[in-house]
Design an enzyme around this catalytic site. Structure first.
Site, PDB file in Angstrom:
ATOM      1  N   CYS A  44       0.012   3.928 -11.162  1.00 18.05           N
ATOM      2  CA  CYS A  44      -0.362   4.643 -12.389  1.00 18.05           C
ATOM      3  C   CYS A  44      -1.023   3.688 -13.386  1.00 18.05           C
ATOM      4  O   CYS A  44      -1.971   4.067 -14.080  1.00 18.05           O
ATOM      5  CB  CYS A  44       0.863   5.298 -13.019  1.00 18.05           C
ATOM      6  SG  CYS A  44       1.559   6.605 -11.968  1.00 18.05           S
ATOM      7  N   THR A  45      -0.547   2.461 -13.432  1.00 15.84           N
ATOM      8  CA  THR A  45      -1.131   1.461 -14.324  1.00 15.84           C
ATOM      9  C   THR A  45      -2.555   1.134 -13.885  1.00 15.84           C
ATOM     10  O   THR A  45      -3.462   1.052 -14.719  1.00 15.84           O
ATOM     11  CB  THR A  45      -0.257   0.187 -14.360  1.00 15.84           C
ATOM     12  OG1 THR A  45       1.047   0.559 -14.847  1.00 15.84           O
ATOM     13  CG2 THR A  45      -0.847  -0.874 -15.257  1.00 15.84           C
TER      14      THR A  45
END
Length: 149
Positions: A44-45
């Site tokens: 997600c980062t």
């Protein structure tokens, strides 16, 4: 799951700063709504940072970005501050928004079945009509996937 031709669902969500954002405020803009499973996790980062790194290109193409996950406002604030994202992140702890978009689904990971957010990006035109759904998001090239449409 929301499909091409569907209208932007009505929703209100709280962003990383505790401000309410309503979908009605977003009509009139080309909008990218990206759903991610969890703030501050590796994949997600990578996705959120890729969108941030290419934000000026996305903005130049006329897009407004909005990220949504089921994290708390506090977690979204931490994620947003840590990476200085130039777009809002919505905390959808009650799963209202993720369910309206159809991305809260049964998932299977290492033999475990559970409910979670399926990483998906929706693109809406200025009238709030869904013009594209990216259901196979590649985190490292998320911005390019949006721009190639």
């Amino acid at each position: 799951m929301l499909k091409i031709g569907d209208h932007l669902p009505e929703f209100k969500g709280t962003n990383q700063d505790g401000k309410t954002i309503a979908s009605s405020e977003l009509i009139g803009k080309k909008l990218v709504v990206f759903f991610y499973p969890q703030a501050n996790t590796p994949t997600c980062t990578v996705e959120a940072c890729n969108l941030s790194d290419h934000y000026s290109e996305l903005e130049k193409a006329g897009y407004t970005l909005l990220g949504i996950s089921a994290d708390s406002v506090k977690k979204q604030k931490n994620f947003h501050s840590k990476f200085a994202f130039p777009y809002d992140l919505i905390a959808d702890e009650n799963h209202d928004i993720v369910e309206k978009f159809g991305v809260w689904q049964e998932k299977n990971n290492f033999g475990k079945t559970y409910m979670g957010i399926v990483r998906t990006t929706f693109i809406f035109d200025e009238k709030g009509i869904c013009v594209r759904v990216i259901d196979k998001v590649t985190s490292k090239t998320a911005a390019a996937q949006i721009l190639e449409g």
